[in-house]
Scaffold this active site. Structure first.
Site, PDB file in Angstrom:
ATOM      1  N   ARG A 121       0.818  -1.232   0.000  1.00  0.00           N
ATOM      2  CA  ARG A 121       0.000   0.000   0.000  1.00  0.00           C
ATOM      3  C   ARG A 121       0.844   1.270   0.000  1.00  0.00           C
ATOM      4  O   ARG A 121       0.383   2.335   0.392  1.00  0.00           O
ATOM      5  CB  ARG A 121      -0.979   0.024   1.166  1.00  0.00           C
ATOM      6  CG  ARG A 121      -1.971  -1.104   1.144  1.00  0.00           C
ATOM      7  CD  ARG A 121      -3.273  -0.723   1.829  1.00  0.00           C
ATOM      8  NE  ARG A 121      -4.229  -1.789   1.697  1.00  0.00           N
ATOM      9  CZ  ARG A 121      -4.345  -2.799   2.540  1.00  0.00           C
ATOM     10  NH1 ARG A 121      -3.562  -2.852   3.604  1.00  0.00           N
ATOM     11  NH2 ARG A 121      -5.224  -3.731   2.337  1.00  0.00           N
ATOM     12  N   LYS A 143       4.029  11.379 -11.620  1.00  0.00           N
ATOM     13  CA  LYS A 143       3.184  10.546 -12.481  1.00  0.00           C
ATOM     14  C   LYS A 143       3.891   9.208 -12.671  1.00  0.00           C
ATOM     15  O   LYS A 143       5.037   9.175 -13.132  1.00  0.00           O
ATOM     16  CB  LYS A 143       2.971  11.198 -13.851  1.00  0.00           C
ATOM     17  CG  LYS A 143       1.908  12.267 -13.853  1.00  0.00           C
ATOM     18  CD  LYS A 143       1.593  12.698 -15.272  1.00  0.00           C
ATOM     19  CE  LYS A 143       0.552  13.807 -15.292  1.00  0.00           C
ATOM     20  NZ  LYS A 143       0.326  14.330 -16.657  1.00  0.00           N
ATOM     21  N   GLU A 185      11.871  18.313 -24.930  1.00  0.00           N
ATOM     22  CA  GLU A 185      11.104  18.584 -23.704  1.00  0.00           C
ATOM     23  C   GLU A 185      11.685  19.782 -22.944  1.00  0.00           C
ATOM     24  O   GLU A 185      10.985  20.436 -22.188  1.00  0.00           O
ATOM     25  CB  GLU A 185      11.063  17.351 -22.788  1.00  0.00           C
ATOM     26  CG  GLU A 185      10.336  16.150 -23.382  1.00  0.00           C
ATOM     27  CD  GLU A 185       8.818  16.117 -23.107  1.00  0.00           C
ATOM     28  OE1 GLU A 185       8.283  17.081 -22.527  1.00  0.00           O
ATOM     29  OE2 GLU A 185       8.189  15.106 -23.488  1.00  0.00           O
ATOM     30  N   LYS A 227       8.922  22.850 -14.000  1.00  0.00           N
ATOM     31  CA  LYS A 227       8.020  21.727 -13.738  1.00  0.00           C
ATOM     32  C   LYS A 227       7.606  21.715 -12.262  1.00  0.00           C
ATOM     33  O   LYS A 227       6.437  21.465 -11.945  1.00  0.00           O
ATOM     34  CB  LYS A 227       8.670  20.399 -14.137  1.00  0.00           C
ATOM     35  CG  LYS A 227       7.711  19.245 -13.885  1.00  0.00           C
ATOM     36  CD  LYS A 227       7.772  18.145 -14.889  1.00  0.00           C
ATOM     37  CE  LYS A 227       6.592  17.201 -14.640  1.00  0.00           C
ATOM     38  NZ  LYS A 227       6.640  15.977 -15.394  1.00  0.00           N
ATOM     39  N   GLU A 237      -3.254  17.551 -11.986  1.00  0.00           N
ATOM     40  CA  GLU A 237      -3.667  17.998 -13.314  1.00  0.00           C
ATOM     41  C   GLU A 237      -5.150  18.325 -13.394  1.00  0.00           C
ATOM     42  O   GLU A 237      -5.867  17.829 -14.257  1.00  0.00           O
ATOM     43  CB  GLU A 237      -3.288  16.946 -14.374  1.00  0.00           C
ATOM     44  CG  GLU A 237      -3.221  17.541 -15.774  1.00  0.00           C
ATOM     45  CD  GLU A 237      -2.546  16.623 -16.803  1.00  0.00           C
ATOM     46  OE1 GLU A 237      -1.438  16.155 -16.548  1.00  0.00           O
ATOM     47  OE2 GLU A 237      -3.150  16.411 -17.849  1.00  0.00           O
ATOM     48  N   ARG A 241      -1.443  22.099 -14.940  1.00  0.00           N
ATOM     49  CA  ARG A 241      -0.432  21.057 -15.231  1.00  0.00           C
ATOM     50  C   ARG A 241      -0.570  20.566 -16.673  1.00  0.00           C
ATOM     51  O   ARG A 241       0.410  20.125 -17.281  1.00  0.00           O
ATOM     52  CB  ARG A 241      -0.545  19.893 -14.244  1.00  0.00           C
ATOM     53  CG  ARG A 241       0.537  18.846 -14.479  1.00  0.00           C
ATOM     54  CD  ARG A 241       0.695  17.844 -13.362  1.00  0.00           C
ATOM     55  NE  ARG A 241       1.756  16.901 -13.693  1.00  0.00           N
ATOM     56  CZ  ARG A 241       2.346  16.079 -12.847  1.00  0.00           C
ATOM     57  NH1 ARG A 241       1.974  16.090 -11.569  1.00  0.00           N
ATOM     58  NH2 ARG A 241       3.288  15.262 -13.228  1.00  0.00           N
ATOM     59  N   ASN A 245       1.537  19.349 -21.375  1.00  0.00           N
ATOM     60  CA  ASN A 245       1.223  18.496 -22.528  1.00  0.00           C
ATOM     61  C   ASN A 245       1.383  19.240 -23.851  1.00  0.00           C
ATOM     62  O   ASN A 245       0.956  18.730 -24.896  1.00  0.00           O
ATOM     63  CB  ASN A 245      -0.209  17.956 -22.413  1.00  0.00           C
ATOM     64  CG  ASN A 245      -0.383  17.114 -21.168  1.00  0.00           C
ATOM     65  OD1 ASN A 245       0.549  16.462 -20.733  1.00  0.00           O
ATOM     66  ND2 ASN A 245      -1.564  17.157 -20.569  1.00  0.00           N
ATOM     67  N   HIS A 248       1.924  17.443 -27.091  1.00  0.00           N
ATOM     68  CA  HIS A 248       1.708  16.014 -26.857  1.00  0.00           C
ATOM     69  C   HIS A 248       0.477  15.463 -27.581  1.00  0.00           C
ATOM     70  O   HIS A 248       0.430  14.278 -27.886  1.00  0.00           O
ATOM     71  CB  HIS A 248       1.613  15.729 -25.354  1.00  0.00           C
ATOM     72  CG  HIS A 248       2.968  15.732 -24.679  1.00  0.00           C
ATOM     73  ND1 HIS A 248       3.782  16.838 -24.654  1.00  0.00           N
ATOM     74  CD2 HIS A 248       3.650  14.763 -24.034  1.00  0.00           C
ATOM     75  CE1 HIS A 248       4.894  16.546 -24.012  1.00  0.00           C
ATOM     76  NE2 HIS A 248       4.841  15.292 -23.626  1.00  0.00           N
ATOM     77  N   HIS A 252       1.355  12.648 -29.884  1.00  0.00           N
ATOM     78  CA  HIS A 252       0.820  11.325 -29.561  1.00  0.00           C
ATOM     79  C   HIS A 252       0.268  10.653 -30.823  1.00  0.00           C
ATOM     80  O   HIS A 252       0.443   9.440 -31.023  1.00  0.00           O
ATOM     81  CB  HIS A 252      -0.279  11.483 -28.505  1.00  0.00           C
ATOM     82  CG  HIS A 252      -1.023  10.226 -28.214  1.00  0.00           C
ATOM     83  ND1 HIS A 252      -0.553   9.291 -27.325  1.00  0.00           N
ATOM     84  CD2 HIS A 252      -2.170   9.732 -28.720  1.00  0.00           C
ATOM     85  CE1 HIS A 252      -1.399   8.273 -27.294  1.00  0.00           C
ATOM     86  NE2 HIS A 252      -2.390   8.522 -28.122  1.00  0.00           N
ATOM     87  N   HIS A 266       9.682   9.605 -28.421  1.00  0.00           N
ATOM     88  CA  HIS A 266       8.672  10.473 -27.813  1.00  0.00           C
ATOM     89  C   HIS A 266       9.036  11.960 -27.971  1.00  0.00           C
ATOM     90  O   HIS A 266       8.221  12.777 -28.396  1.00  0.00           O
ATOM     91  CB  HIS A 266       8.489  10.106 -26.335  1.00  0.00           C
ATOM     92  CG  HIS A 266       7.558  11.012 -25.601  1.00  0.00           C
ATOM     93  ND1 HIS A 266       6.204  11.045 -25.863  1.00  0.00           N
ATOM     94  CD2 HIS A 266       7.775  11.940 -24.645  1.00  0.00           C
ATOM     95  CE1 HIS A 266       5.637  11.947 -25.077  1.00  0.00           C
ATOM     96  NE2 HIS A 266       6.565  12.511 -24.338  1.00  0.00           N
TER      97      HIS A 266
HETATM   98  N1  GLY Z   1       4.739  14.850 -18.401  1.00  0.00           N
HETATM   99  C1  GLY Z   1       3.651  15.690 -18.070  1.00  0.00           C
HETATM  100  C2  GLY Z   1       3.393  15.801 -16.612  1.00  0.00           C
HETATM  101  O1  GLY Z   1       4.186  15.342 -15.816  1.00  0.00           O
HETATM  102  O2  GLY Z   1       2.394  16.330 -16.209  1.00  0.00           O
END
Ligand code: GLY
Length: 369
Positions: A121, A143, A185, A227, A237, A241, A245, A248, A252, A266
């Protein structure tokens, strides 16, 4: 060493950036963990290059350690590898106080972070990203997750690391293509909300990619600060946040169309996607055309493709299929795509009401058809 803090209250953590941090990892990890026991997760590409230095530093700091070496590649972000990793960790009798250490790129970081989120957990984990992409993006912000047959990153959790160690010297072991892809990036942060940083990159980007250590550390620190600020304000998000993207949604679609293969990394897809996002912004009368040209010029200067048709071994792109992939992205809500558009370099914003016809025009302008 430069330290950037991710401001998340009691889950706040530092990102240390500098050359040679791997050899100090044990000493930097020891003060932030609950018990002096760690389990390192890495892959077959990274282990021969960097695992010995990490293990030596853990020994020097008196930390008890185990490790596991997983297969390299995106396929490792799977249910099967997650299960196998969790079983390995449980067989080694890890406890709640054990800390997992992810040594690798985005795949290892995302999988290890997710394993840490669900194991017993929730156990602590530390990220030691070894690619530029992971140092400026995936290792920061919590993430974590795996891919499923329905798409990438569809199963996961927000689980913040205790510490991130970005050793800029390990980037010397990356191939030029991988480094450039990660650099896209970095450029993204300039385009989102930092025009002076974009101008700095125009000047220093090529040297940074050639290996200039100071420029690298500064760029990574600026990217991580950006970031950290965005994640600190919107961890899950629910709003801003999503600016991260940028590029993206279009990117994508190109990645999906090439099967997430080595045809298009990517970061390379993100570079193409940013150009399309700005082109769309111009078509909508929001962004001066010079800004797209400026972005295109800079990406070309560092060797990133800005024309999808010029991508080596690319398929013949199909507008309808690309648009369909965009509609399947997980950022779609109520059937609508949230676009990241820009009023210029450094002035990105989120927009849900975009005329689909304009999107089609943009895609067609780049892929023909
Ligand atoms: N890679 C996008 C984020 O971490 O929100």
């Amino acid at each position: 060493m430069i330290t950037v803090t991710v401001p998340l209250g009691e889950r706040c953590y530092p990102i240390h950036i500098g050359a040679g941090l791997l050899s100090q990892a044990g000493a930097l990890i020891a003060p932030v963990i609950r018990r002096p026991r760690v389990f390192v997760v890495t892959d077959t590409a990274v282990a021969p290059l960097h695992l010995p230095a990490l293990l030596a530093s853990l020994d020097a700091a008196g930390l008890v350690h185990d490790h596991v070496v997983l297969p390299q590649g995106e396929g490792t972000k799977s249910f099967a590898q997650l299960e196998s990793l969790l079983e390995t960790l449980l067989a080694a009798r890890v406890e709640r106080s054990t800390t997992l250490v992810a040594l690798g790129g985005g795949v290892i970081g995302d999988l290890t972070g997710f394993a840490a989120a669900v194991l017993l957990r929730g156990v602590d984990f530390v990220q030691i990203p070894t690619t530029l992409l992971a140092q400026v993006d995936s290792s920061v912000g919590g993430k974590t997750g795996i891919n499923t047959r329905h798409g990438k990153n569809l199963v996961g959790a927000f689980h913040q690391p205790r510490l991130v160690l970005a050793d800029t010297a390990v980037l010397d072991t990356l191939g030029p293509r991988e480094l450039r892809a990660g650099y896209a990036e970095v450029v993204k942060y300039g385009v989102i909300d930092d025009a002076p940083f974009f101008a700095w990159l125009e000047q220093h980007g090529p040297a940074l990619l050639e290996g200039a250590p100071q420029a690298r550390a500064e760029a990574i620190a600026t990217a991580c600060r950006a970031k950290a600020r965005i994640v600190g304000a919107d961890e899950r998000e629910s709003g801003q946040r999503a600016l991260l993207n940028l590029g993206h949604t279009f990117g994508h679609a190109f990645e999906a169309e090439t099967g997430f293969s080595r045809t298009l990394f990517h970061g390379e897809a993100v570079a193409l996607g940013m150009v399309l996002a700005l082109d769309l912004s111009v078509r909508l009368g929001l962004c001066p055309a010079e800004d797209v040209l400026r972005l295109t010029r800079h990406l070309e200067d560092v060797g990133l493709a800005v024309d999808p048709r010029a991508v080596p071994s690319a398929p013949v792109w199909d507008v309808d299929r690309l648009l369909e992939h965009m509609g399947h992205d997980k950022k779609v809500a109520d059937g609508r795509i949230t676009f990241v558009l820009a009023r210029g370099i450094g002035r990105a914003f989120l927009e849900r009401e975009v005329d689909p016809q304009r999107v089609r025009e943009s895609v067609r302008a780049f892929v023909g058809g």
